[in-house]
Design a protein around this motif. Sequence first.
Motif, short mmCIF file in Angstrom:
data_model
loop_
_atom_site.label_atom_id
_atom_site.label_comp_id
_atom_site.label_asym_id
_atom_site.label_seq_id
_atom_site.Cartn_x
_atom_site.Cartn_y
_atom_site.Cartn_z
N LYS B 237 -0.23 0.69 -0.63
CA LYS B 237 1.07 0.68 0.02
C LYS B 237 0.93 -0.32 1.16
CE LYS B 237 2.89 4.86 0.40
NZ LYS B 237 3.20 6.18 0.99
N PHE B 252 4.07 4.88 -8.72
CA PHE B 252 4.61 6.23 -8.97
C PHE B 252 5.30 6.30 -10.33
CE2 PHE B 252 8.29 9.06 -8.96
CZ PHE B 252 7.71 10.27 -8.66
N LEU B 257 2.75 10.60 -9.49
CA LEU B 257 2.11 11.27 -8.36
C LEU B 257 2.78 10.80 -7.07
CD1 LEU B 257 -1.65 10.75 -9.41
CD2 LEU B 257 -0.29 12.84 -9.66
N PRO B 258 3.28 11.73 -6.25
CA PRO B 258 3.97 11.33 -5.01
C PRO B 258 3.13 10.40 -4.14
CG PRO B 258 4.25 13.67 -5.41
CD PRO B 258 3.29 13.18 -6.46
N VAL B 259 1.80 10.60 -4.17
CA VAL B 259 0.93 9.77 -3.35
C VAL B 259 0.97 8.29 -3.78
CG1 VAL B 259 -1.03 10.40 -4.81
CG2 VAL B 259 -1.48 9.52 -2.55
N ASP B 260 1.43 8.04 -5.00
CA ASP B 260 1.49 6.66 -5.49
C ASP B 260 2.82 5.97 -5.24
OD1 ASP B 260 -1.11 6.54 -6.39
OD2 ASP B 260 -0.63 7.29 -8.39
N SER B 261 3.73 6.65 -4.54
CA SER B 261 5.03 6.05 -4.26
C SER B 261 4.86 4.76 -3.45
CB SER B 261 5.90 7.01 -3.45
OG SER B 261 6.29 8.06 -4.27
N LYS B 263 3.33 2.17 -4.02
CA LYS B 263 2.06 1.44 -4.15
C LYS B 263 2.21 0.38 -5.24
CE LYS B 263 -1.44 4.67 -2.55
NZ LYS B 263 -2.56 5.53 -2.95
#
Lengths: 238, 337
Positions: B237, B252, B257-261, B263
């Motif tokens: 990100k 994402f 996976l929310p953590v990959d938004s 990115k």
Amino acid sequence: MSVKSRILLFLLSFYAYPAIAQLSILPVFGDQPIAENTWYVSTQGDSIQFDNIRFYLSNIQFEMDDKTWIKDSVSAHLIDVFDPATLHIALKKIDLKRLKTIHFNLGIDSLTNVSGALGGDLDPQKGMYWAWQSGYINLKIEGRSPRCKTRKNIFQYHIGGYLQPFYSMRKVELSVKNAVAHRNQGAIPQGVILAVDFSLFFGNLSIATQNSIMMPGKAAMQLADYSTSMFSIHAPKN
Amino acid sequence: MRLKTKHVIYCLFGFLTLLIYAFSERKTTPMPLVIPEGWPKPVYNFTKNPLTKEGFELGRQLFYDPILSRDSTISCASCHLQATAFTHVDHDLSHGIEGKVGTRNSMAIMNVAWSKNFMWDGGVNHLDMQPLAPLSSSVEMDEQLEQVIQKLSRAKKYKTLFFKAFNDSLATGQKMLLAFSQFTLHLNSYNSKYDKYIRNEAGGDFTEQEKNGLQLFRKHCASCHTEPLFTNQNFEKNGLPIDSTLNDLGRFTITRLPVDSFKFKVPTLRNIQFTFPYMHDGRFKKLREVLNHYTETNALKTQIVLSSNEKADIIAFLLTLTDNDFLFDKRFGFPRD
């Protein structure tokens, strides 16, 4: 018969080595065979017609009564319900009388999914591969139902996904005991009949709301779970 | 009786012809990948697709052929031009068939043998499968693989090329994809001024400014843009504000996976002089704008602080990543017969 065609026939005879037995796939909807342009009614009361049903059977293995396992020589078979040629899989070197259990995967395993360009039934030109998010489509069911308020009342299920937690391949294991057709029915080699009953898939589904599932995810995982119940070994009535 | 003898002779003759045909395998010429000294081991598995001159040539013809698109207007080279390190220069968002505009800036094609996955969101898991994405995209080539194979099967030129490369003139999806990889695997840039500097070769003399730029780069940028590939191959990100006309969630979209938004894949910086505009949506035209973004307060977890002179030094260094041998290598250009 011309000389040319005689030579051709002679050469062809090398390829047409007769299979000892075969695994035949019998697509049905309840007690009716699946056919094109035919209406079926699901247990939920939905009228359904099919345009396209295709799925992969992979890593087929035969467990014999002496606990030995025999592996199918072909890693994956693409079954097209409307293409009769794909509904018979030759089983070489399998003694049907000793066959206990059939194991197979519905779909393609994760390793194959990351192995690059493959050939035969796994060639992406077969239309069972996603381009924007790499991976095989394990099962495709497309058709129409007045219950679907979509364009042309179409429903489309493309079930796939090889990455956890949405790994949608499913293992199926079926006992073959007492279900082997021992008789040689005319020209058709003897074998095992694998029935695939799509009414069981649609019995689970609310087709009015779930009519377009075409990417990996929770919904695809649920449909993958439903899809394994469709398979059974058909016991022919003697 | 005479007829039978005749048949036997015919059959034997037919069988012999078949035998000769079966064993008359065409020889291909190996064309192994050059792996520069000190580089990591390539990710691509060459045992499954041994590189040959003939495979490369088939891949090259396919790369430059608009036959791949629905209306024969768009080739791979439409968005991936050699002169700009195989990307679509001067377009923030790349366009394809009928002038339709996509949602991202086309990526440069370089050193792909070292890539674990492809696309800004990493949605493509293997180099072989990469051509399928632009091929089927409704705003790029809008074609189906089955159709392409049919078109290729009808073309005499491709029958010959497939036969030379695979000892079988029948075009298949698998063979087409393998040939594409054969071509793109050779698109490698490793002869920039920077490379010569590292290898202590002629033409690799860095100015004081370039040396200082390299030092600053290693301190502030290299954790993501890691040498020698100038990418760590990860998804990061990078603090760009969301473009509400695109709402691109990046990685994402693939992993959910929310953590990959938000990115996106860290792109290589090789030949960056010519790959403008920059970022996944091509929002920055100049390298100075990119550096200005990264030195803003909220862009990265730890703010990068650079003076105006230091930025100039980093840019001077980035220009040493230009590789004219690669950009003008005739083997990679449009095939003129």
